[in-house]
Design a protein around this motif. Structure first.
Motif, PDB file in Angstrom:
ATOM      1  N   SER A  89       0.985  -1.410  -0.217  1.00 46.29           N
ATOM      2  CA  SER A  89       0.329  -0.391  -0.302  1.00 46.29           C
ATOM      3  C   SER A  89       1.193   0.928   0.050  1.00 46.29           C
ATOM      4  N   PRO A  90       0.425   2.235  -0.758  1.00 38.94           N
ATOM      5  CA  PRO A  90       1.294   3.273  -0.311  1.00 38.94           C
ATOM      6  C   PRO A  90       1.317   4.263   0.518  1.00 38.94           C
ATOM      7  N   PRO A  91       2.063   5.199   0.271  1.00 35.33           N
ATOM      8  CA  PRO A  91       1.952   6.198   2.241  1.00 35.33           C
ATOM      9  C   PRO A  91       0.809   7.069   2.240  1.00 35.33           C
ATOM     10  N   THR A  92       0.036   7.383   0.583  1.00 32.81           N
ATOM     11  CA  THR A  92      -0.542   8.155   0.955  1.00 32.81           C
ATOM     12  C   THR A  92      -2.197   7.301   1.082  1.00 32.81           C
ATOM     13  N   SER A  93      -2.268   6.172   1.203  1.00 29.49           N
ATOM     14  CA  SER A  93      -3.187   5.476   2.087  1.00 29.49           C
ATOM     15  C   SER A  93      -3.632   5.010   3.183  1.00 29.49           C
ATOM     16  N   ASP A  94      -4.881   5.024   3.402  1.00 25.73           N
ATOM     17  CA  ASP A  94      -4.963   5.473   4.947  1.00 25.73           C
ATOM     18  C   ASP A  94      -3.868   4.225   5.650  1.00 25.73           C
ATOM     19  N   LEU A  95      -4.268   4.993   7.235  1.00 27.96           N
ATOM     20  CA  LEU A  95      -3.452   4.070   7.826  1.00 27.96           C
ATOM     21  C   LEU A  95      -3.689   2.822   8.439  1.00 27.96           C
ATOM     22  N   SER A  96      -5.274   2.648   8.510  1.00 23.01           N
ATOM     23  CA  SER A  96      -5.547   1.083   8.747  1.00 23.01           C
ATOM     24  C   SER A  96      -5.266   0.453   7.243  1.00 23.01           C
ATOM     25  N   LEU A  97      -5.103   0.969   6.661  1.00 21.43           N
ATOM     26  CA  LEU A  97      -4.730  -0.297   5.339  1.00 21.43           C
ATOM     27  C   LEU A  97      -2.913  -0.533   5.142  1.00 21.43           C
ATOM     28  N   ARG A  98      -2.082  -0.117   6.003  1.00 20.44           N
ATOM     29  CA  ARG A  98      -0.679  -0.139   5.376  1.00 20.44           C
ATOM     30  C   ARG A  98      -0.341  -0.545   6.699  1.00 20.44           C
ATOM     31  N   LEU A  99       0.681  -1.045   6.636  1.00 23.86           N
ATOM     32  CA  LEU A  99       1.875  -1.997   7.289  1.00 23.86           C
ATOM     33  C   LEU A  99       2.755  -0.770   8.519  1.00 23.86           C
ATOM     34  N   LEU A 100       3.154   0.113   7.750  1.00 24.56           N
ATOM     35  CA  LEU A 100       3.667   0.784   8.649  1.00 24.56           C
ATOM     36  C   LEU A 100       3.519   2.441   7.959  1.00 24.56           C
ATOM     37  N   ARG A 101       4.067   3.686   9.322  1.00 25.49           N
ATOM     38  CA  ARG A 101       3.349   4.829   9.233  1.00 25.49           C
ATOM     39  C   ARG A 101       4.527   6.043   8.294  1.00 25.49           C
ATOM     40  N   ARG A 102       3.919   6.499   8.113  1.00 31.24           N
ATOM     41  CA  ARG A 102       4.899   7.901   7.594  1.00 31.24           C
ATOM     42  C   ARG A 102       5.710   8.668   9.265  1.00 31.24           C
ATOM     43  N   PRO A 103       6.840   9.250   7.956  1.00 33.34           N
ATOM     44  CA  PRO A 103       7.660  10.097   9.581  1.00 33.34           C
ATOM     45  C   PRO A 103       6.358  10.957   9.934  1.00 33.34           C
ATOM     46  N   ASP A 104       5.121  11.566   9.697  1.00 33.03           N
ATOM     47  CA  ASP A 104       4.946  12.530  10.070  1.00 33.03           C
ATOM     48  C   ASP A 104       4.071  11.831  10.939  1.00 33.03           C
ATOM     49  N   GLU A 105       4.017  10.635  11.172  1.00 35.58           N
ATOM     50  CA  GLU A 105       2.600  10.237  11.969  1.00 35.58           C
ATOM     51  C   GLU A 105       2.930   9.237  12.987  1.00 35.58           C
ATOM     52  N   TRP A 106       4.459   9.003  12.713  1.00 34.60           N
ATOM     53  CA  TRP A 106       5.386   8.252  14.161  1.00 34.60           C
ATOM     54  C   TRP A 106       4.409   9.133  15.814  1.00 34.60           C
ATOM     55  N   LEU A 107       4.548   8.535  16.627  1.00 37.93           N
ATOM     56  CA  LEU A 107       4.484   9.017  17.628  1.00 37.93           C
ATOM     57  C   LEU A 107       5.501   9.473  18.583  1.00 37.93           C
ATOM     58  N   ALA A 108       4.865  10.434  19.455  1.00 31.62           N
ATOM     59  CA  ALA A 108       5.333  10.587  20.027  1.00 31.62           C
ATOM     60  C   ALA A 108       6.709  10.401  20.782  1.00 31.62           C
ATOM     61  N   THR A 109       6.641   9.788  20.719  1.00 33.04           N
ATOM     62  CA  THR A 109       7.573   8.210  22.266  1.00 33.04           C
ATOM     63  C   THR A 109       8.722   8.073  21.388  1.00 33.04           C
ATOM     64  N   SER A 110       9.097   7.822  22.154  1.00 31.94           N
ATOM     65  CA  SER A 110      10.739   6.450  22.085  1.00 31.94           C
ATOM     66  C   SER A 110      10.973   5.120  21.806  1.00 31.94           C
ATOM     67  N   GLY A 111      11.665   3.967  21.034  1.00 34.89           N
ATOM     68  CA  GLY A 111      11.760   2.472  21.436  1.00 34.89           C
ATOM     69  C   GLY A 111      10.834   2.360  20.539  1.00 34.89           C
ATOM     70  N   THR A 112       9.511   0.822  20.821  1.00 42.18           N
ATOM     71  CA  THR A 112       9.329   0.408  19.911  1.00 42.18           C
ATOM     72  C   THR A 112       8.092   0.489  19.379  1.00 42.18           C
ATOM     73  N   ALA A 113       7.409   1.679  21.036  1.00 42.97           N
ATOM     74  CA  ALA A 113       5.901   1.855  20.692  1.00 42.97           C
ATOM     75  C   ALA A 113       5.937   3.378  19.617  1.00 42.97           C
ATOM     76  N   ARG A 114       7.582   3.995  19.454  1.00 44.42           N
ATOM     77  CA  ARG A 114       6.959   5.237  18.666  1.00 44.42           C
ATOM     78  C   ARG A 114       6.808   3.753  16.707  1.00 44.42           C
TER      79      ARG A 114
END
Length: 65
Positions: free
Chosen positions: A40-65
């Motif tokens: 799925s391309p990075p423009t797809s809905d998050l529910s359809l993708r395996l990975l988040r884009r950098p701008d969607e990363w959570l504000a934590t570190s480690g695996t939770a990110r």
């Protein structure tokens, strides 16, 4: 799918004289839905993708990110 005990080729990949150091091994019980999500391309809905884009990363570190 493989039977790790009786599949000699599979065992050789990991233990044989020509085995290589693996960076990662992806084990999937999901099948085609995992492949679809990975493609799925990075423009797809998050529910359809395996990975988040950098701008969607959570504000934590480690695996939770």
């Amino acid at each position: 799918m493989t039977e790790r005990i009786t599949d000699s080729v599979f065992v050789e990949w990991f233990t044989g004289i020509y085995s290589k150091k693996w960076d990662a091994v992806l084990l999937s019980g999901g099948g085609n839905d995992m492949i679809d999500a990975a493609l799925s391309p990075p423009t797809s809905d998050l529910s359809l993708r395996l990975l988040r884009r950098p701008d969607e990363w959570l504000a934590t570190s480690g695996t939770a990110r």
